[in-house]
Motif scaffolding. Structure first.
Motif, PDB file in Angstrom:
ATOM      1  N   GLU A   1       4.685  -3.011 -15.403  1.00  0.00           N
ATOM      2  CA  GLU A   1       5.273  -1.763 -14.910  1.00  0.00           C
ATOM      3  C   GLU A   1       6.757  -1.692 -15.234  1.00  0.00           C
ATOM      4  OE1 GLU A   1       5.904  -0.275 -10.521  1.00  0.00           O
ATOM      5  OE2 GLU A   1       3.844   0.151 -11.177  1.00  0.00           O
TER       6      GLU A   1
ATOM      7  N   HIS B   1       2.606   1.626  -3.531  1.00  0.00           N
ATOM      8  CA  HIS B   1       1.727   2.102  -4.602  1.00  0.00           C
ATOM      9  C   HIS B   1       1.292   3.549  -4.372  1.00  0.00           C
ATOM     10  CE1 HIS B   1       0.513  -2.195  -6.066  1.00  0.00           C
ATOM     11  NE2 HIS B   1       1.731  -1.835  -6.412  1.00  0.00           N
ATOM     12  N   THR B   2       1.121   3.943  -3.127  1.00  0.00           N
ATOM     13  CA  THR B   2       0.797   5.349  -2.840  1.00  0.00           C
ATOM     14  C   THR B   2       1.941   6.245  -3.281  1.00  0.00           C
ATOM     15  OG1 THR B   2      -0.603   4.731  -0.967  1.00  0.00           O
ATOM     16  CG2 THR B   2       0.221   6.999  -1.026  1.00  0.00           C
TER      17      THR B   2
ATOM     18  N   THR C   1       0.834  -1.209   0.000  1.00  0.00           N
ATOM     19  CA  THR C   1       0.000   0.000   0.000  1.00  0.00           C
ATOM     20  C   THR C   1       0.864   1.252   0.000  1.00  0.00           C
ATOM     21  OG1 THR C   1      -1.799  -1.155   1.150  1.00  0.00           O
ATOM     22  CG2 THR C   1      -1.783   1.246   1.268  1.00  0.00           C
TER      23      THR C   1
ATOM     24  N   HIS D   1      -3.389  -0.434  -9.638  1.00  0.00           N
ATOM     25  CA  HIS D   1      -3.191  -0.186  -8.205  1.00  0.00           C
ATOM     26  C   HIS D   1      -4.516  -0.284  -7.459  1.00  0.00           C
ATOM     27  CE1 HIS D   1       0.884   2.170  -8.461  1.00  0.00           C
ATOM     28  NE2 HIS D   1       0.991   0.901  -8.818  1.00  0.00           N
TER      29      HIS D   1
ATOM     30  N   HIS E   1       1.097  -7.220 -12.903  1.00  0.00           N
ATOM     31  CA  HIS E   1       1.244  -5.767 -12.773  1.00  0.00           C
ATOM     32  C   HIS E   1       2.710  -5.359 -12.739  1.00  0.00           C
ATOM     33  CE1 HIS E   1       0.767  -1.689 -11.222  1.00  0.00           C
ATOM     34  NE2 HIS E   1       1.578  -2.017 -10.225  1.00  0.00           N
TER      35      HIS E   1
ATOM     36  N   GLU F   1       4.143   5.629  -5.624  1.00  0.00           N
ATOM     37  CA  GLU F   1       4.189   5.675  -7.086  1.00  0.00           C
ATOM     38  C   GLU F   1       3.123   6.620  -7.634  1.00  0.00           C
ATOM     39  OE1 GLU F   1       6.082   1.489  -8.605  1.00  0.00           O
ATOM     40  OE2 GLU F   1       3.898   1.554  -8.312  1.00  0.00           O
ATOM     41  N   ASP F   2       1.906   6.527  -7.090  1.00  0.00           N
ATOM     42  CA  ASP F   2       0.815   7.362  -7.587  1.00  0.00           C
ATOM     43  C   ASP F   2       1.084   8.848  -7.371  1.00  0.00           C
ATOM     44  OD1 ASP F   2      -0.654   5.179  -8.433  1.00  0.00           O
ATOM     45  OD2 ASP F   2      -1.855   5.052  -6.601  1.00  0.00           O
TER      46      ASP F   2
ATOM     47  N   ARG G   1      -2.267   2.973 -12.700  1.00  0.00           N
ATOM     48  CA  ARG G   1      -3.065   3.486 -11.584  1.00  0.00           C
ATOM     49  C   ARG G   1      -4.319   2.642 -11.372  1.00  0.00           C
ATOM     50  NH1 ARG G   1      -1.666   8.479 -14.080  1.00  0.00           N
ATOM     51  NH2 ARG G   1      -0.182   9.691 -12.808  1.00  0.00           N
TER      52      ARG G   1
END
Length: 282
Positions: free
Chosen positions: A269, A198-199, A195, A227, A265, A201-202, A224
Motif C-alpha cells: 500500500e 480499513h473502512t 477495522t 482488506h 499489505h 480507506e475503502d 480492497r
C-alpha cells in the motif's frame, strides 16, 4: 517548561511520530498537555498509557510511588480538558478520574500486565489514581501533525506496526496458561483500530486516489481484496481472544499470522499510495 529529561523525550516523540529510543523504546507513550492548576499555563508530560477500546485510553498517576500525586494529575483534576498527542493524532480529551470498583479493576489489570505498578502502590499511602482519557468529538477530519497525505499513510501504518510489536513482546512475557486481561484488551483494541482504518480507506481514501489517478484502479482493487482477507484474520483473532478459556499460544499464533499478512499489505500500500498522495514536485 518540562525538565530536560522530559523535554528530550517530547522532542524525540514529536520528531518521530511517537517513536522514541532509550529506556522507553517500544513503550506505549503519549504526550499529555494539561493546564497548570496555579499558573494557567500549558504543561506537556510524556505518560505511559494502556489501550482500552476505541473510546478511551488509560493513564496511571503513579509518580514512581512518590507520596504526592504528579503535577499533571493535579492539573487535570482542576481542569479535566486536556490535549493528547499519540504519535498519529492530536486531539482534545476529557480526563475522567476513575473511582471505586472500576478504578480497582483497571489498576489490577495494569498490575497483571506490569507488576511494577503494585510496587509503586506499596511505596505510598495514597491510592494511585487511574484516569481515562476520552476524546472530545469534533467536526471534520482528525488532526495529524503531518506535512502531506502520503506522510499520513506512513505514520498510521507505522503506529500499527509498533502496536503489533508491543503485543508480540507482551506475549513473550505472558508465560502463564491463561491470557492476561490487559493483553486481551490490547488485541481487541488493535482489531477495532484496524477495522476502522480499513473502512475509512475503502470509503474515502481509495475513491479519492482513484479520482486523481484512474490508472491505479487495479492496485486499489487488490488493496480492497487484501482488506477482506485481513478482516478474516481479525475475526479469527477476535474469536481466539474472546474465548472464555482463551489459549495464549493459540492467540499468539493468530497475532503472528496477522502480523505477516498485514506487513505485506502495508508495504504494498505504501508503494502504491504514497507516491500518488505526495504533492507534485515543481
Amino acid at each position: 517548561m518540562p525538565n530536560p529529561f522530559n523535554q528530550q523525550i517530547i522532542d524525540e516523540f514529536r520528531a518521530n511520530h511517537g517513536r522514541v529510543g532509550g529506556p522507553f523504546e517500544g513503550a506505549r507513550l503519549l504526550l499529555l498537555t494539561t493546564t497548570g492548576a496555579r499558573t494557567g499555563a500549558a504543561h506537556t508530560t510524556p505518560v505511559a498509557y494502556y489501550p482500552d477500546g476505541a473510546e478511551q485510553v488509560l493513564v496511571i498517576a503513579s509518580a514512581g510511588g512518590a507520596p504526592r500525586h504528579p503535577d499533571w494529575y493535579r492539573n487535570l483534576v482542576a481542569d479535566p480538558r486536556v490535549k493528547v498527542e499519540d504519535g498519529v493524532f492530536v486531539y482534545d480529551a476529557e480526563a475522567v478520574v476513575l473511582e471505586g470498583a472500576e478504578r480497582d479493576r483497571l489498576f489490577a489489570r495494569a498490575v497483571e500486565a506490569e507488576p511494577g505498578w503494585a510496587e509503586y502502590q506499596a511505596k505510598t499511602e495514597r491510592v494511585i489514581p487511574v484516569v481515562a482519557l476520552r476524546a472530545v468529538p469534533k467536526d471534520g477530519p482528525p488532526t495529524m501533525a503531518v506535512r502531506s497525505p502520503g506522510e499520513a499513510v506512513q505514520v498510521v501504518h507505522d503506529a500499527f506496526r509498533r502496536e503489533l510489536a508491543a503485543i508480540r513482546t507482551e506475549f513473550g512475557r505472558n508465560q502463564g496458561t491463561t491470557l492476561g486481561a490487559q493483553l486481551r484488551v490490547n488485541c481487541l483494541t488493535l482489531c477495532q483500530g484496524l477495522t476502522l482504518h480499513h473502512t475509512g480507506e475503502d470509503t474515502a481514501l481509495f475513491p479519492f486516489v482513484a479520482g486523481r489517478d484512474p490508472s491505479l484502479a487495479p492496485a486499489l482493487e487488490r488493496l480492497r481484496r487484501e482488506h477482506e482477507e485481513i478482516a478474516v484474520l481479525l475475526d479469527s483473532l477476535r474469536r481466539a481472544v474472546s474465548a472464555e478459556d482463551a489459549d495464549p499460544a493459540a492467540v499468539r499464533s493468530e497475532v503472528e499470522r496477522l502480523t505477516a499478512e498485514l506487513e505485506a499489505h502495508l508495504t504494498y500500500e505504501e508503494e502504491v499510495l504514497i507516491p500518488a498522495l505526495e504533492p507534485a514536485s515543481a
